[in-house]
Design a protein around this motif. Structure first.
Motif, PDB file in Angstrom:
ATOM      1  N   GLY A  78       0.813  -1.209   0.000  1.00 59.87           N
ATOM      2  CA  GLY A  78       0.000   0.000   0.000  1.00 59.87           C
ATOM      3  C   GLY A  78       0.845   1.258   0.000  1.00 59.87           C
ATOM      4  N   VAL A  79       1.855   1.298   0.853  1.00 53.94           N
ATOM      5  CA  VAL A  79       2.763   2.453   0.918  1.00 53.94           C
ATOM      6  C   VAL A  79       3.492   2.624  -0.415  1.00 53.94           C
ATOM      7  N   ALA A  80       4.004   1.529  -0.949  1.00 58.22           N
ATOM      8  CA  ALA A  80       4.758   1.590  -2.210  1.00 58.22           C
ATOM      9  C   ALA A  80       3.891   2.141  -3.345  1.00 58.22           C
ATOM     10  N   CYS A  81       2.672   1.665  -3.446  1.00 54.96           N
ATOM     11  CA  CYS A  81       1.791   2.126  -4.521  1.00 54.96           C
ATOM     12  C   CYS A  81       1.359   3.575  -4.309  1.00 54.96           C
ATOM     13  N   PHE A  82       1.066   3.934  -3.071  1.00 54.98           N
ATOM     14  CA  PHE A  82       0.680   5.304  -2.751  1.00 54.98           C
ATOM     15  C   PHE A  82       1.766   6.287  -3.186  1.00 54.98           C
ATOM     16  N   TYR A  83       3.008   6.007  -2.823  1.00 53.11           N
ATOM     17  CA  TYR A  83       4.109   6.914  -3.164  1.00 53.11           C
ATOM     18  C   TYR A  83       4.532   6.793  -4.625  1.00 53.11           C
ATOM     19  N   ALA A  84       4.524   5.584  -5.172  1.00 53.35           N
ATOM     20  CA  ALA A  84       4.929   5.391  -6.566  1.00 53.35           C
ATOM     21  C   ALA A  84       4.007   6.138  -7.527  1.00 53.35           C
ATOM     22  N   LEU A  85       2.747   6.270  -7.160  1.00 48.14           N
ATOM     23  CA  LEU A  85       1.799   6.961  -8.026  1.00 48.14           C
ATOM     24  C   LEU A  85       1.656   8.437  -7.662  1.00 48.14           C
ATOM     25  N   GLY A  86       2.536   8.920  -6.794  1.00 44.80           N
ATOM     26  CA  GLY A  86       2.584  10.345  -6.489  1.00 44.80           C
ATOM     27  C   GLY A  86       1.374  10.891  -5.766  1.00 44.80           C
ATOM     28  N   LEU A  87       0.799  10.106  -4.893  1.00 44.05           N
ATOM     29  CA  LEU A  87      -0.435  10.530  -4.214  1.00 44.05           C
ATOM     30  C   LEU A  87      -0.207  11.319  -2.935  1.00 44.05           C
ATOM     31  N   GLN A  88       1.050  11.425  -2.493  1.00 47.99           N
ATOM     32  CA  GLN A  88       1.323  12.207  -1.295  1.00 47.99           C
ATOM     33  C   GLN A  88       0.902  13.657  -1.559  1.00 47.99           C
ATOM     34  N   GLY A  89       0.325  14.288  -0.567  1.00 50.79           N
ATOM     35  CA  GLY A  89      -0.137  15.663  -0.708  1.00 50.79           C
ATOM     36  C   GLY A  89      -1.545  15.791  -1.265  1.00 50.79           C
ATOM     37  N   LEU A  98     -12.431   9.560  -5.661  1.00 46.45           N
ATOM     38  CA  LEU A  98     -11.638   8.528  -6.322  1.00 46.45           C
ATOM     39  C   LEU A  98     -11.116   9.091  -7.641  1.00 46.45           C
ATOM     40  N   THR A  99      -9.815   9.027  -7.814  1.00 49.48           N
ATOM     41  CA  THR A  99      -9.168   9.504  -9.033  1.00 49.48           C
ATOM     42  C   THR A  99      -8.565   8.315  -9.761  1.00 49.48           C
ATOM     43  N   PRO A 100      -8.196   8.486 -11.019  1.00 48.58           N
ATOM     44  CA  PRO A 100      -7.524   7.377 -11.709  1.00 48.58           C
ATOM     45  C   PRO A 100      -6.263   6.899 -10.980  1.00 48.58           C
ATOM     46  N   ALA A 101      -5.518   7.825 -10.383  1.00 49.08           N
ATOM     47  CA  ALA A 101      -4.308   7.422  -9.653  1.00 49.08           C
ATOM     48  C   ALA A 101      -4.668   6.580  -8.427  1.00 49.08           C
ATOM     49  N   TYR A 102      -5.739   6.930  -7.732  1.00 45.19           N
ATOM     50  CA  TYR A 102      -6.145   6.122  -6.578  1.00 45.19           C
ATOM     51  C   TYR A 102      -6.670   4.756  -7.022  1.00 45.19           C
ATOM     52  N   VAL A 103      -7.379   4.707  -8.122  1.00 42.75           N
ATOM     53  CA  VAL A 103      -7.836   3.420  -8.648  1.00 42.75           C
ATOM     54  C   VAL A 103      -6.629   2.538  -8.958  1.00 42.75           C
ATOM     55  N   ALA A 104      -5.641   3.115  -9.618  1.00 45.40           N
ATOM     56  CA  ALA A 104      -4.434   2.351  -9.951  1.00 45.40           C
ATOM     57  C   ALA A 104      -3.699   1.898  -8.692  1.00 45.40           C
ATOM     58  N   ALA A 105      -3.547   2.804  -7.718  1.00 41.70           N
ATOM     59  CA  ALA A 105      -2.848   2.454  -6.480  1.00 41.70           C
ATOM     60  C   ALA A 105      -3.587   1.343  -5.736  1.00 41.70           C
ATOM     61  N   GLY A 106      -4.893   1.467  -5.635  1.00 43.40           N
ATOM     62  CA  GLY A 106      -5.675   0.458  -4.924  1.00 43.40           C
ATOM     63  C   GLY A 106      -5.634  -0.898  -5.601  1.00 43.40           C
ATOM     64  N   ALA A 107      -5.899  -0.913  -6.896  1.00 46.84           N
ATOM     65  CA  ALA A 107      -5.916  -2.189  -7.628  1.00 46.84           C
ATOM     66  C   ALA A 107      -4.529  -2.831  -7.639  1.00 46.84           C
ATOM     67  N   LEU A 108      -3.510  -2.022  -7.877  1.00 47.06           N
ATOM     68  CA  LEU A 108      -2.151  -2.552  -7.923  1.00 47.06           C
ATOM     69  C   LEU A 108      -1.699  -3.077  -6.560  1.00 47.06           C
ATOM     70  N   SER A 109      -2.034  -2.366  -5.494  1.00 45.89           N
ATOM     71  CA  SER A 109      -1.615  -2.819  -4.163  1.00 45.89           C
ATOM     72  C   SER A 109      -2.265  -4.148  -3.784  1.00 45.89           C
ATOM     73  N   VAL A 110      -3.528  -4.332  -4.142  1.00 48.33           N
ATOM     74  CA  VAL A 110      -4.191  -5.615  -3.858  1.00 48.33           C
ATOM     75  C   VAL A 110      -3.580  -6.711  -4.724  1.00 48.33           C
ATOM     76  N   ALA A 111      -3.290  -6.396  -5.986  1.00 48.20           N
ATOM     77  CA  ALA A 111      -2.672  -7.395  -6.868  1.00 48.20           C
ATOM     78  C   ALA A 111      -1.303  -7.822  -6.342  1.00 48.20           C
ATOM     79  N   ILE A 112      -0.502  -6.867  -5.903  1.00 52.27           N
ATOM     80  CA  ILE A 112       0.828  -7.186  -5.369  1.00 52.27           C
ATOM     81  C   ILE A 112       0.703  -8.008  -4.089  1.00 52.27           C
ATOM     82  N   THR A 113      -0.196  -7.607  -3.215  1.00 49.02           N
ATOM     83  CA  THR A 113      -0.404  -8.345  -1.966  1.00 49.02           C
ATOM     84  C   THR A 113      -0.829  -9.774  -2.255  1.00 49.02           C
ATOM     85  N   THR A 114      -1.760  -9.946  -3.182  1.00 50.67           N
ATOM     86  CA  THR A 114      -2.218 -11.285  -3.563  1.00 50.67           C
ATOM     87  C   THR A 114      -1.072 -12.107  -4.146  1.00 50.67           C
ATOM     88  N   LEU A 115      -0.319 -11.503  -5.042  1.00 49.73           N
ATOM     89  CA  LEU A 115       0.797 -12.191  -5.679  1.00 49.73           C
ATOM     90  C   LEU A 115       1.811 -12.676  -4.652  1.00 49.73           C
TER      91      LEU A 115
END
Length: 171
Positions: A78-89, A98-115
């Motif tokens: 979650g932290v990695a995706c949040f910062y990688a997608l520039g969501l700080q601030g 919900l923005t496209p960046a948050y959708v990407a961060a959320g979906a990607l973080s769950v995918a990584i966690t599952t993987l």
């Protein structure tokens, strides 16, 4: 091992009461720590973790190792995706929308966690909620992340201990 509790858990009402009462105790303990520290020691993904511990302690996803590693991986992803997608601030998704960046961060973080959890053979589905809490910006401050980690450890250790003490087998 408490044979009367084990027999009681063999009934639907006994199992329901066991899970409800012990879930209440463990989550109230975590919430009390949070109140004392004025930090988020009670958050959504702890609910299903506690339910797994007390409703189905024999399941692999209910093992302490699975819970600790699962939520740990969820926090990191979650932290990695949040910062990688520039969501700080930016405001958290529930506040700012919900923005496209948050959708990407959320979906990607769950995918990584599952993987990662699948590769490690350490399933713990509630970790998917933990990673969303972080990747959607709900809890991202270092003190919040430490509080989440502390609560995960507290709930896991107390859930494991209670099950071991009462029914003779760990969560």
């Amino acid at each position: 091992m408490n044979r009367s509790v084990i027999r009681l858990r063999e009934t639907r009402a006994g199992q329901a009461g066991y899970g409800a009462v012990l879930g209440l105790v463990v989550l109230a303990l975590s919430g009390a720590v949070g109140l004392a520290l004025k930090q988020p020691w009670l958050f959504p993904s702890l609910g299903p973790t506690v339910m797994l511990f007390f409703e189905s302690p024999e399941q692999p996803s209910s093992r302490p190792q699975n819970a600790l590693v699962g939520h740990g991986v969820g926090l990191v992803a979650g932290v990695a995706c949040f910062y990688a997608l520039g969501l700080q601030g930016t405001p958290p998704a529930p506040d700012g929308g919900l923005t496209p960046a948050y959708v990407a961060a959320g979906a990607l973080s769950v995918a990584i966690t599952t993987l990662v959890l699948t590769l490690l053979k350490l399933p713990h589905p509630p970790a998917g909620a933990t990673t969303l809490i972080v990747s959607l910006g709900i809890f991202v401050q270092p003190v919040q992340l430490l509080s989440m980690a502390g609560a995960i450890v507290l709930v896991t250790v107390s859930g494991f201990g209670v099950n071991k003490l009462i029914i003779g087998r760990p969560a």
